[in-house]
Scaffold this motif. Structure first.
Motif, mmCIF file in Angstrom:
data_model
loop_
_atom_site.group_PDB
_atom_site.id
_atom_site.type_symbol
_atom_site.label_atom_id
_atom_site.label_comp_id
_atom_site.label_asym_id
_atom_site.label_seq_id
_atom_site.Cartn_x
_atom_site.Cartn_y
_atom_site.Cartn_z
ATOM 1 N N SER A 1 -27.087 37.916 -13.491
ATOM 2 C CA SER A 1 -27.511 37.597 -12.185
ATOM 3 C C SER A 1 -27.184 39.086 -11.311
ATOM 4 O O SER A 1 -28.094 39.094 -10.175
ATOM 5 C CB SER A 1 -26.453 36.503 -11.606
ATOM 6 N N GLN B 1 -30.336 40.986 -11.799
ATOM 7 C CA GLN B 1 -31.473 40.458 -11.159
ATOM 8 C C GLN B 1 -31.423 40.757 -9.560
ATOM 9 O O GLN B 1 -32.414 41.062 -8.824
ATOM 10 C CB GLN B 1 -31.410 38.920 -11.307
ATOM 11 N N GLU C 1 -32.262 44.335 -9.054
ATOM 12 C CA GLU C 1 -33.663 44.544 -9.066
ATOM 13 C C GLU C 1 -34.306 43.975 -7.725
ATOM 14 O O GLU C 1 -35.205 44.868 -7.303
ATOM 15 C CB GLU C 1 -34.396 43.622 -10.239
#
Length: 309
Positions: free
Chosen positions: A47, A50, A53
């Motif tokens: 998580s 992510q 990103e």
């Protein structure tokens, strides 16, 4: 005059770029991961990656800085807060009125106290008033803002119950923060006014005005003070610009919802866009204040106005 203003605004562009690069670099190398702070330390690594990103934190430094400049120039956007998800400009706009009120009130306090004390000290040089005022000026310059703020709270809020210890909702709440923040400016303006007035009142034209039989009040206020105003205006402008960006400790001590306190909270949360936007905002405000001071010179001294044209 218009050409001078345009030239100063153009010179402001490299200053802004330099400020953004320095602040962006400092935030980039600062320890701590904004993604982990937002999701909490116990969040799964997948998580966190992510979110990094999505926020663009995995990209190289040059790419991140280039995207930041592109948004700043093209879209006039300095990003969204990592914590509140609101645009940084709105966050700063909500906090700026409190900071501006605090800085303006502190500056008014410093001017109303500093200039008269400096004039009297210069006119009565080496008198007891001059000695006492210079001692207090030295104390004012040396005393840290956070220490003076705590002393004021302890005396006037805790002991005497005359003023509230925190908040900024009315004039009564503003007095202690303004005194704490403006004390150092009072000392600096007092010393600069005294020094500038001492230099002017020893000039030949002041002796000529006195020889013509002018009243001493007219000699000091109309002739001496006006010719001594240039360095005084300069220090007032620098102090006001500094107060706009230097109210961090005062706002934290008195719980004032200003830009300084917002930046402190953002640094703790690693909310990089808010910190970068706050520093950029302060740099622009300081530059605008300096520009206004330069323009004010023209109305004080006609010789400077002729140079602008």
């Amino acid at each position: 005059m218009i050409k001078y203003i345009i030239r100063r605004v153009v010179f402001l562009i490299p200053v802004i770029i330099g400020v953004t690069f320095i602040v962006f670099s400092l935030m980039y190398i600062t320890p701590g991961d904004p993604a982990k702070i937002i999701l909490a330390e116990s969040a799964p690594e997948a998580s966190v990656q992510q979110l990094r990103e999505e926020m663009g934190l995995n990209k190289p430094f040059i790419v991140q800085y280039g995207n930041y400049l592109k948004n700043l120039v093209v879209n006039q956007d300095i990003g969204n807060s990592y914590v509140t998800k609101r645009p940084v400009l709105k966050e700063l706009a909500d906090c700026f009125p409190a900071t501006f009120k605090l800085a303006a009130l502190s500056m008014v306090f410093a001017i109303l106290l500093g200039i008269p004390i400096g004039i009297i000290s210069a006119v009565k040089q080496y008198s007891w008033f001059d000695s006492v005022s210079m001692i207090f000026a030295l104390i004012g310059i040396s005393m840290p803002v956070f220490w003076l703020g705590l002393l004021l709270i302890l005396l006037f809020a805790v002991k005497l119950h005359l003023f509230p210890a925190s908040g900024f909702s009315s004039l009564k709440y503003m007095i202690l923060p303004a005194v704490a923040l403006g004390a150092q400016s009072v000392a600096i303006i007092t010393r600069m006014t005294r020094s500038s007035m001492l230099e002017v009142i020893r000039q030949d034209y002041i002796r000529t005005v006195r020889a013509k039989g002018q009243k001493e009040r007219v000699v000091i206020l109309k002739h001496a003070l006006r010719n001594a105003l240039i360095p005084i205006i300069t220090i007032i402008g620098l102090q006001f610009g500094g107060l706009l960006g230097g109210a961090v400790l005062t706002e934290s001590i008195f719980s004032i919802p200003g830009i300084g306190r917002l930046m402190v909270d953002s640094i703790k949360m690693r909310d990089f866009p808010v910190v970068q936007g706050g520093v950029l905002f302060i740099a622009i405000a300081f530059s605008i204040v300096n520009l206004l001071v330069d323009l004010l010179y023209a109305y004080v001294d006609p010789r400077i106005k002729s140079q602008y044209s």
